[in-house]
Motif scaffolding. Structure first.
Motif, PDB file in Angstrom:
ATOM      1  N   ASN A  18       5.449   5.449   5.127  1.00  0.00           N
ATOM      2  CA  ASN A  18       5.474   5.183   3.686  1.00  0.00           C
ATOM      3  C   ASN A  18       6.160   3.865   3.382  1.00  0.00           C
ATOM      4  O   ASN A  18       5.696   3.080   2.538  1.00  0.00           O
ATOM      5  CB  ASN A  18       6.179   6.311   2.944  1.00  0.00           C
ATOM      6  CG  ASN A  18       5.344   7.570   2.864  1.00  0.00           C
ATOM      7  OD1 ASN A  18       4.133   7.539   3.065  1.00  0.00           O
ATOM      8  ND2 ASN A  18       5.985   8.696   2.595  1.00  0.00           N
ATOM      9  N   ARG A  19       7.261   3.603   4.053  1.00  0.00           N
ATOM     10  CA  ARG A  19       7.994   2.358   3.831  1.00  0.00           C
ATOM     11  C   ARG A  19       7.138   1.156   4.201  1.00  0.00           C
ATOM     12  O   ARG A  19       7.093   0.154   3.492  1.00  0.00           O
ATOM     13  CB  ARG A  19       9.281   2.372   4.659  1.00  0.00           C
ATOM     14  CG  ARG A  19      10.210   1.187   4.417  1.00  0.00           C
ATOM     15  CD  ARG A  19      11.484   1.338   5.241  1.00  0.00           C
ATOM     16  NE  ARG A  19      12.439   0.305   4.898  1.00  0.00           N
ATOM     17  CZ  ARG A  19      12.435  -0.918   5.413  1.00  0.00           C
ATOM     18  NH1 ARG A  19      11.510  -1.262   6.289  1.00  0.00           N
ATOM     19  NH2 ARG A  19      13.346  -1.803   5.051  1.00  0.00           N
ATOM     20  N   ARG A  20       6.432   1.280   5.348  1.00  0.00           N
ATOM     21  CA  ARG A  20       5.558   0.198   5.788  1.00  0.00           C
ATOM     22  C   ARG A  20       4.443  -0.050   4.781  1.00  0.00           C
ATOM     23  O   ARG A  20       4.122  -1.199   4.455  1.00  0.00           O
ATOM     24  CB  ARG A  20       4.953   0.598   7.147  1.00  0.00           C
ATOM     25  CG  ARG A  20       3.962  -0.369   7.750  1.00  0.00           C
ATOM     26  CD  ARG A  20       4.652  -1.563   8.347  1.00  0.00           C
ATOM     27  NE  ARG A  20       4.714  -2.681   7.429  1.00  0.00           N
ATOM     28  CZ  ARG A  20       5.582  -3.670   7.519  1.00  0.00           C
ATOM     29  NH1 ARG A  20       6.489  -3.704   8.469  1.00  0.00           N
ATOM     30  NH2 ARG A  20       5.575  -4.643   6.652  1.00  0.00           N
ATOM     31  N   MET A  21       3.844   1.009   4.267  1.00  0.00           N
ATOM     32  CA  MET A  21       2.752   0.869   3.308  1.00  0.00           C
ATOM     33  C   MET A  21       3.236   0.237   2.012  1.00  0.00           C
ATOM     34  O   MET A  21       2.535  -0.580   1.410  1.00  0.00           O
ATOM     35  CB  MET A  21       2.102   2.227   3.039  1.00  0.00           C
ATOM     36  CG  MET A  21       1.310   2.767   4.221  1.00  0.00           C
ATOM     37  SD  MET A  21       0.313   4.233   3.850  1.00  0.00           S
ATOM     38  CE  MET A  21       1.569   5.407   3.326  1.00  0.00           C
ATOM     39  N   VAL A  22       4.447   0.591   1.575  1.00  0.00           N
ATOM     40  CA  VAL A  22       4.993   0.013   0.352  1.00  0.00           C
ATOM     41  C   VAL A  22       5.260  -1.480   0.535  1.00  0.00           C
ATOM     42  O   VAL A  22       4.928  -2.298  -0.338  1.00  0.00           O
ATOM     43  CB  VAL A  22       6.283   0.750  -0.076  1.00  0.00           C
ATOM     44  CG1 VAL A  22       6.988  -0.014  -1.200  1.00  0.00           C
ATOM     45  CG2 VAL A  22       5.962   2.162  -0.539  1.00  0.00           C
ATOM     46  N   ILE A  23       5.840  -1.872   1.661  1.00  0.00           N
ATOM     47  CA  ILE A  23       6.120  -3.288   1.907  1.00  0.00           C
ATOM     48  C   ILE A  23       4.819  -4.090   1.961  1.00  0.00           C
ATOM     49  O   ILE A  23       4.718  -5.170   1.366  1.00  0.00           O
ATOM     50  CB  ILE A  23       6.927  -3.470   3.210  1.00  0.00           C
ATOM     51  CG1 ILE A  23       8.356  -2.943   3.015  1.00  0.00           C
ATOM     52  CG2 ILE A  23       6.969  -4.935   3.631  1.00  0.00           C
ATOM     53  CD1 ILE A  23       9.199  -2.966   4.271  1.00  0.00           C
ATOM     54  N   ASP A  24       3.808  -3.570   2.655  1.00  0.00           N
ATOM     55  CA  ASP A  24       2.530  -4.278   2.739  1.00  0.00           C
ATOM     56  C   ASP A  24       1.872  -4.399   1.363  1.00  0.00           C
ATOM     57  O   ASP A  24       1.333  -5.458   1.006  1.00  0.00           O
ATOM     58  CB  ASP A  24       1.585  -3.552   3.701  1.00  0.00           C
ATOM     59  CG  ASP A  24       2.018  -3.688   5.154  1.00  0.00           C
ATOM     60  OD1 ASP A  24       2.832  -4.585   5.453  1.00  0.00           O
ATOM     61  OD2 ASP A  24       1.547  -2.894   5.985  1.00  0.00           O
ATOM     62  N   ALA A  25       1.915  -3.312   0.595  1.00  0.00           N
ATOM     63  CA  ALA A  25       1.331  -3.349  -0.755  1.00  0.00           C
ATOM     64  C   ALA A  25       2.112  -4.302  -1.649  1.00  0.00           C
ATOM     65  O   ALA A  25       1.527  -5.026  -2.469  1.00  0.00           O
ATOM     66  CB  ALA A  25       1.328  -1.944  -1.359  1.00  0.00           C
ATOM     67  N   ALA A  26       3.431  -4.335  -1.499  1.00  0.00           N
ATOM     68  CA  ALA A  26       4.256  -5.240  -2.306  1.00  0.00           C
ATOM     69  C   ALA A  26       3.920  -6.690  -1.984  1.00  0.00           C
ATOM     70  O   ALA A  26       3.842  -7.541  -2.882  1.00  0.00           O
ATOM     71  CB  ALA A  26       5.732  -4.965  -2.054  1.00  0.00           C
TER      72      ALA A  26
END
Length: 217
Positions: A18-26
């Motif tokens: 989840n953290r990885r997906m949020v950083i990539d989306a950000a």
């Protein structure tokens, strides 16, 4: 609770994902809409709820800092690999420059700058990681200059500012074509730095310290 500035290695696998997906989306959202883009939009792109985003990043600054740290981590790793795999220091440095374009730094840096000033002033780890990356790149540039591979009146500040300017997207252009154009223009820019020798009007190399002063970091 883990914010964007902490090591995520202790998180469960689903939390790390989840953290990885949020950083990539950000990264993508900030590149397109600026660092003040709605956090709800970032959560939607990441495929998580807004509560999950806030659980990992309690405020906007921690998220911007995490994106900046992630970029610096990747650049540091890319620079280390390039230095190990490329016997030519200029080829190693240009490889890192193309990685910077690929990760859309030219779009991210201007929009993140107001938040990044605060993040750099308050977070020692981010400043340390930045210094490590800058030091490695300055070493590659200096080695390339000693070997006569690039003109001597170019500083790392000149090189990185060029990347920022070259990588900005052209309005209305297809994203894939824009990416191809950015890499093509970067290649031409880098070839020009190699080919020309400084003449009578050669300028003083712009350093990272110069850039920091000019940007108010």
């Amino acid at each position: 609770m883990t914010d964007g500035g902490e090591d995520a290695s202790g998180l469960r696998a689903d939390a790390r994902r989840n953290r990885r997906m949020v950083i990539d989306a950000a990264r993508e959202t900030i590149a397109e809409r600026g660092a003040d883009a709605p956090l709800e939009e970032i959560a939607r792109r990441a495929g998580v709820g807004i509560a999950t985003l806030y659980r990992r990043f309690p405020d906007r600054l921690s998220l911007v800092r995490a994106v900046a740290e992630d970029n610096m981590r990747v650049f540091g790793e890319e620079a280390e690999r390039a230095q190990a795999e490329e016997p030519d220091p200029w080829r190693a440095l240009t490889r890192v420059c193309h990685a910077a374009v690929e990760r859309r730094v030219g779009m991210l840096l201007p929009s993140m700058l107001p938040h990044l000033r605060e993040a750099l002033s308050e977070h020692g780890t981010l400043w340390k990681r930045r210094a490590e990356v800058v030091g490695r790149l300055e070493g590659l540039l200096a080695e390339a200059q000693r070997e006569g591979l690039v003109r001597g009146d170019i500083g790392l500040g000149d090189l990185l500012l060029g990347i920022v300017k070259l990588a900005r997207p052209l309005p209305g252009m297809d994203a894939e074509l824009d990416g191809e154009a950015a890499h093509r223009q970067l290649a031409l820019y880098l070839e020009g730095l190699q080919a020309a020798r400084p003449g009578p009007g050669a300028h003083r190399p712009r350093t990272i310290a110069d850039v920091d002063r000019e940007l108010g970091i």
